[in-house]
Enzyme design. Structure first.
Site, PDB file in Angstrom:
ATOM      1  N   THR A   1      -2.645  -4.015  11.079  1.00 57.91           N
ATOM      2  CA  THR A   1      -1.571  -4.440   9.968  1.00 57.91           C
ATOM      3  C   THR A   1      -0.985  -5.966  10.138  1.00 57.91           C
ATOM      4  O   THR A   1      -1.061  -7.107   9.476  1.00 57.91           O
ATOM      5  CB  THR A   1      -0.398  -3.509   9.342  1.00 57.91           C
ATOM      6  OG1 THR A   1      -1.199  -2.259   8.770  1.00 57.91           O
ATOM      7  CG2 THR A   1       0.353  -4.180   8.247  1.00 57.91           C
TER       8      THR A   1
ATOM      9  N   ASP B   1      -4.055  -2.913   0.495  1.00 55.03           N
ATOM     10  CA  ASP B   1      -3.893  -2.833   1.931  1.00 55.03           C
ATOM     11  C   ASP B   1      -4.049  -4.273   2.529  1.00 55.03           C
ATOM     12  O   ASP B   1      -5.196  -4.739   2.310  1.00 55.03           O
ATOM     13  CB  ASP B   1      -4.567  -1.872   2.530  1.00 55.03           C
ATOM     14  CG  ASP B   1      -4.258  -1.529   3.953  1.00 55.03           C
ATOM     15  OD1 ASP B   1      -3.994  -2.450   4.647  1.00 55.03           O
ATOM     16  OD2 ASP B   1      -4.246  -0.467   4.361  1.00 55.03           O
TER      17      ASP B   1
ATOM     18  N   ARG C   1      -6.038 -21.798   1.843  1.00 53.64           N
ATOM     19  CA  ARG C   1      -6.927 -22.297   0.776  1.00 53.64           C
ATOM     20  C   ARG C   1      -5.911 -22.815  -0.507  1.00 53.64           C
ATOM     21  O   ARG C   1      -6.458 -23.764  -1.100  1.00 53.64           O
ATOM     22  CB  ARG C   1      -7.564 -20.915   0.325  1.00 53.64           C
ATOM     23  CG  ARG C   1      -8.633 -21.045  -0.924  1.00 53.64           C
ATOM     24  CD  ARG C   1      -9.242 -19.772  -1.403  1.00 53.64           C
ATOM     25  NE  ARG C   1      -8.324 -18.344  -1.309  1.00 53.64           N
ATOM     26  CZ  ARG C   1      -7.755 -18.190  -2.430  1.00 53.64           C
ATOM     27  NH1 ARG C   1      -7.610 -18.862  -3.433  1.00 53.64           N
ATOM     28  NH2 ARG C   1      -7.168 -17.295  -2.181  1.00 53.64           N
TER      29      ARG C   1
ATOM     30  N   THR D   1      18.446  -4.635  10.321  1.00 55.07           N
ATOM     31  CA  THR D   1      18.804  -4.750   9.217  1.00 55.07           C
ATOM     32  C   THR D   1      18.962  -3.422   8.491  1.00 55.07           C
ATOM     33  O   THR D   1      18.122  -2.795   8.694  1.00 55.07           O
ATOM     34  CB  THR D   1      17.910  -5.991   8.182  1.00 55.07           C
ATOM     35  OG1 THR D   1      17.903  -7.129   9.250  1.00 55.07           O
ATOM     36  CG2 THR D   1      18.643  -6.120   6.790  1.00 55.07           C
TER      37      THR D   1
ATOM     38  N   TYR E   1      -2.429 -21.592  13.182  1.00 51.44           N
ATOM     39  CA  TYR E   1      -2.798 -22.007  11.820  1.00 51.44           C
ATOM     40  C   TYR E   1      -2.247 -23.440  11.539  1.00 51.44           C
ATOM     41  O   TYR E   1      -2.500 -24.197  10.932  1.00 51.44           O
ATOM     42  CB  TYR E   1      -2.543 -21.118  10.791  1.00 51.44           C
ATOM     43  CG  TYR E   1      -3.830 -20.229  10.788  1.00 51.44           C
ATOM     44  CD1 TYR E   1      -4.157 -19.217  11.395  1.00 51.44           C
ATOM     45  CD2 TYR E   1      -4.709 -20.294   9.454  1.00 51.44           C
ATOM     46  CE1 TYR E   1      -5.290 -18.411  11.230  1.00 51.44           C
ATOM     47  CE2 TYR E   1      -5.905 -19.580   9.302  1.00 51.44           C
ATOM     48  CZ  TYR E   1      -5.985 -18.647  10.009  1.00 51.44           C
ATOM     49  OH  TYR E   1      -7.066 -17.893   9.959  1.00 51.44           O
TER      50      TYR E   1
ATOM     51  N   ILE F   1      -7.587 -10.576   0.228  1.00 45.65           N
ATOM     52  CA  ILE F   1      -7.180 -10.632  -1.242  1.00 45.65           C
ATOM     53  C   ILE F   1      -7.106 -11.881  -1.700  1.00 45.65           C
ATOM     54  O   ILE F   1      -6.665 -12.988  -0.944  1.00 45.65           O
ATOM     55  CB  ILE F   1      -6.043  -9.812  -1.650  1.00 45.65           C
ATOM     56  CG1 ILE F   1      -5.535  -9.573  -2.914  1.00 45.65           C
ATOM     57  CG2 ILE F   1      -4.711 -10.358  -0.790  1.00 45.65           C
ATOM     58  CD1 ILE F   1      -4.667  -8.679  -3.333  1.00 45.65           C
TER      59      ILE F   1
ATOM     60  N   ASN G   1       0.890  -1.287  -0.180  1.00 46.42           N
ATOM     61  CA  ASN G   1      -0.018   0.032  -0.060  1.00 46.42           C
ATOM     62  C   ASN G   1       0.977   1.097  -0.089  1.00 46.42           C
ATOM     63  O   ASN G   1       0.266   2.368  -0.040  1.00 46.42           O
ATOM     64  CB  ASN G   1      -0.941  -0.021   1.167  1.00 46.42           C
ATOM     65  CG  ASN G   1      -0.231   0.169   2.590  1.00 46.42           C
ATOM     66  OD1 ASN G   1       1.027   0.189   2.669  1.00 46.42           O
ATOM     67  ND2 ASN G   1      -0.943   0.449   3.514  1.00 46.42           N
TER      68      ASN G   1
ATOM     69  N   TYR H   1       3.684  -2.526  17.754  1.00 49.00           N
ATOM     70  CA  TYR H   1       4.581  -3.231  16.618  1.00 49.00           C
ATOM     71  C   TYR H   1       4.747  -4.716  17.541  1.00 49.00           C
ATOM     72  O   TYR H   1       4.684  -5.794  17.055  1.00 49.00           O
ATOM     73  CB  TYR H   1       5.946  -2.408  16.390  1.00 49.00           C
ATOM     74  CG  TYR H   1       7.025  -3.188  15.567  1.00 49.00           C
ATOM     75  CD1 TYR H   1       6.583  -3.338  14.202  1.00 49.00           C
ATOM     76  CD2 TYR H   1       8.129  -3.356  15.781  1.00 49.00           C
ATOM     77  CE1 TYR H   1       7.325  -3.845  13.416  1.00 49.00           C
ATOM     78  CE2 TYR H   1       9.056  -4.162  15.114  1.00 49.00           C
ATOM     79  CZ  TYR H   1       8.963  -4.352  13.604  1.00 49.00           C
ATOM     80  OH  TYR H   1       9.661  -4.776  12.720  1.00 49.00           O
TER      81      TYR H   1
HETATM   82  P1  NAD Z   1       9.787  -0.952   4.918  1.00 47.42           P
HETATM   83  O1  NAD Z   1       8.720  -0.269   5.856  1.00 47.42           O
HETATM   84  O2  NAD Z   1      10.610  -0.716   3.927  1.00 47.42           O
HETATM   85  O3  NAD Z   1       8.755  -2.314   4.158  1.00 47.42           O
HETATM   86  C1  NAD Z   1       7.376  -2.563   4.898  1.00 47.42           C
HETATM   87  C2  NAD Z   1       6.455  -2.362   3.617  1.00 47.42           C
HETATM   88  O4  NAD Z   1       5.117  -2.810   3.895  1.00 47.42           O
HETATM   89  C3  NAD Z   1       6.602  -0.864   2.931  1.00 47.42           C
HETATM   90  O5  NAD Z   1       6.582  -1.250   1.585  1.00 47.42           O
HETATM   91  C4  NAD Z   1       5.131  -0.659   3.422  1.00 47.42           C
HETATM   92  O6  NAD Z   1       4.606   0.149   2.366  1.00 47.42           O
HETATM   93  C5  NAD Z   1       4.312  -1.805   3.412  1.00 47.42           C
HETATM   94  N1  NAD Z   1       2.904  -1.848   4.131  1.00 47.42           N
HETATM   95  C6  NAD Z   1       3.019  -1.604   5.453  1.00 47.42           C
HETATM   96  N2  NAD Z   1       1.709  -1.742   5.998  1.00 47.42           N
HETATM   97  C7  NAD Z   1       0.965  -1.984   5.032  1.00 47.42           C
HETATM   98  C8  NAD Z   1      -0.318  -2.722   4.510  1.00 47.42           C
HETATM   99  N3  NAD Z   1      -1.264  -2.304   5.562  1.00 47.42           N
HETATM  100  N4  NAD Z   1      -0.688  -3.503   3.454  1.00 47.42           N
HETATM  101  C9  NAD Z   1       0.307  -3.483   2.607  1.00 47.42           C
HETATM  102  N5  NAD Z   1       1.634  -2.943   2.626  1.00 47.42           N
HETATM  103  C10 NAD Z   1       1.978  -2.392   4.052  1.00 47.42           C
HETATM  104  O7  NAD Z   1      10.408  -1.941   6.107  1.00 47.42           O
HETATM  105  P2  NAD Z   1      11.533  -3.062   6.006  1.00 47.42           P
HETATM  106  O8  NAD Z   1      12.694  -2.711   6.788  1.00 47.42           O
HETATM  107  O9  NAD Z   1      11.789  -3.626   4.619  1.00 47.42           O
HETATM  108  O10 NAD Z   1      10.684  -4.349   6.781  1.00 47.42           O
HETATM  109  C11 NAD Z   1      10.033  -5.307   6.169  1.00 47.42           C
HETATM  110  C12 NAD Z   1       9.509  -6.304   7.274  1.00 47.42           C
HETATM  111  O11 NAD Z   1      10.732  -6.891   8.032  1.00 47.42           O
HETATM  112  C13 NAD Z   1       8.543  -5.728   8.022  1.00 47.42           C
HETATM  113  O12 NAD Z   1       7.448  -6.950   8.497  1.00 47.42           O
HETATM  114  C14 NAD Z   1       9.443  -5.621   9.511  1.00 47.42           C
HETATM  115  O13 NAD Z   1       8.620  -5.666  10.696  1.00 47.42           O
HETATM  116  C15 NAD Z   1      10.219  -6.864   9.365  1.00 47.42           C
HETATM  117  N6  NAD Z   1      11.577  -6.430   9.840  1.00 47.42           N
HETATM  118  C16 NAD Z   1      12.557  -5.574   9.519  1.00 47.42           C
HETATM  119  C17 NAD Z   1      13.707  -5.274  10.263  1.00 47.42           C
HETATM  120  C18 NAD Z   1      14.775  -4.383   9.691  1.00 47.42           C
HETATM  121  O14 NAD Z   1      15.590  -4.269  10.520  1.00 47.42           O
HETATM  122  N7  NAD Z   1      14.610  -3.947   8.684  1.00 47.42           N
HETATM  123  C19 NAD Z   1      13.797  -5.849  11.679  1.00 47.42           C
HETATM  124  C20 NAD Z   1      12.752  -6.556  12.030  1.00 47.42           C
HETATM  125  C21 NAD Z   1      11.810  -6.982  11.130  1.00 47.42           C
END
Ligand code: NAD
Ligand code: UDP
Length: 324
Positions: A94, A60, A108, A177, A161, A65, A36, A147
């Site tokens: 989310t 979203d 499914r 990361t 699940y 979907i 989104n 979060y």
């Molecule tokens: P990011 O914010 O760049 O990526 C998250 C993506 O999800 C974005 O493109 C955002 O637009 C999309 N998004 C958010 N809410 C949404 C929704 N309701 N519907 C559809 N899309 C949605 O962050 P990232 O660092 O790339 O993180 C990706 C995943 O990895 C996340 O789930 C995050 O919790 C997890 N994570 C990342 C880190 C890190 O250090 N980068 C650490 C722990 C966990």
């Protein structure tokens, strides 16, 4: 299962998701990216749009979907503290409703589904380094809870699940990361320090900078996620994926100054509420079950990331969209 798979990546336009999509498309898979664009933008995947194996869907994930896929990587969720606290109720929705929707789809379609969980499930940990059997110390009512608790609830849903509906799930707990394509204004420590150093602005240490984090380079992380998805079916996880090299935030600031050649001063700012004091993954489980370990040292990955920050125009990036 055929070697060419139909793969859904939710949050696929984000920092990690866009790199994952690149890897999967390069491996010949048919990739659907659902996003989104709350914390990302189309420019992250624009180079993939002409590829016949890549499809971009603006959607979203809190809404169901209907897609037919073999595998799902569930990354949709704002990840930076400033982003996930922007609309905390939406963050929780989310995580929880997104998990329910991808798990329903996996059930499914009989698809495998991987959850991008986080080291934040350990909260401000009393056990160091963190092993997967440590249950964590999360404040359920603090500003990070939307979060942390959202991701914990998602893990619960994944395991339920799995146990009750036989869904083939995988859970990876990702530790901090960084790398090219992280949002320059996400407020995370690596992006803040590089941006500040390159602009000659003061480097903002929250607290006295003695808190620690362990920083994993993007490519290592994405490799770990793919290994987990392709790993043994009797191993749903959770598994820690991160780099055990542990640094104080002050050490990170000093390394950033050195690598950018910047003379920015270090200034101290108040430590955010519930900021974890230290964090380091125990990755023995990933090593033994997935034969995975990180290969990129912080100095090397930071250099590549700094080069990327030098190459982009900050005006091209915007803050998260309001009213989500
Ligand atoms: P990011 O914010 O760049 O990526 C998250 C993506 O999800 C974005 O493109 C955002 O637009 C999309 N998004 C958010 N809410 C949404 C929704 N309701 N519907 C559809 N899309 C949605 O962050 P990232 O660092 O790339 O993180 C990706 C995943 O990895 C996340 O789930 C995050 O919790 C997890 N994570 C990342 C880190 C890190 O250090 N980068 C650490 C722990 C966990
Ligand atoms: N931090 C900092 N200065 C900044 C941004 C962050 O000192 O400009 C600190 C923050 O307080 C935390 C660490 O760096 O202790 C990592 O913060 P980040 O937001 O990147 O991730 P998280 O706290 O979720 O690990």
């Amino acid at each position: 299962m055929p070697s060419l798979k139909r793969i859904l990546v939710t949050g696929g336009a984000g920092f990690l998701g866009s790199h994952l999509c690149e890897r999967l498309v390069a491996d010949g898979h048919d990739v659907i990216c659902v996003d989104n664009f709350f914390t990302s933008q189309k420019t992250n995947v624009v180079h993939l749009l002409d590829h016949p194996n890549f499809e971009l869907v603006r959607h979203d994930i809190i809404h169901p979907i209907w897609l037919e896929v073999d595998e799902i990587y569930n990354l949709a969720c704002p990840a930076a503290p400033g982003h996930y606290q922007f609309n905390p109720i939406k963050t929780m929705k989310t995580s929880v409703m997104g998990a329910i929707n991808v798990l329903g789809m996996a059930k499914r379609c009989r698809a495998k589904v991987l959850q991008a969980s986080t080291s934040e499930v350990y909260g401000d940990p009393e056990v160091h380094p963190q092993t997967e059997d440590y249950r964590g110390a999360v404040n359920p009512i603090g500003p990070r809870a939307c979060y942390d608790e959202g991701k914990r609830a998602a893990e619960t849903l994944f395991m339920d699940y799995h146990r009750h509906n036989g869904v083939n799930v995988r859970i990876v707990r990702i530790f901090n990361t960084y790398g090219p394509r992280m949002h320059p204004f996400d407020g995370r420590v690596v992006s803040n320090f590089i941006r500040q150093a390159l602009a000659g602005e003061p480097i903002t240490l929250f607290g006295d900078g003695s808190q620690t984090r362990s920083f994993c380079y993007r490519d290592d992380l994405v490799d770990g996620m793919i290994r987990m998805m392709n790993g043994p079916d009797d191993f749903p996880g959770p598994v820690n994926i991160g780099n055990p090299g542990e640094f104080t935030i002050r050490e990170l600031a000093e390394m950033t100054l050195e690598l950018t050649g910047s003379t920015s001063p270090l200034i101290e700012k108040p430590l955010p509420v519930d900021d974890p004091e230290r964090r380091r993954p125990d990755i023995s489980l990933a090593a033994s079950r997935l034969d995975w370990q990180p290969t990129v040292a912080l100095r090397e990955g930071l250099t590549t990331t700094i080069d990327w920050f030098r190459s982009v125009h900050l005006d091209d990036f915007r803050a998260p969209t309001p009213n989500f």
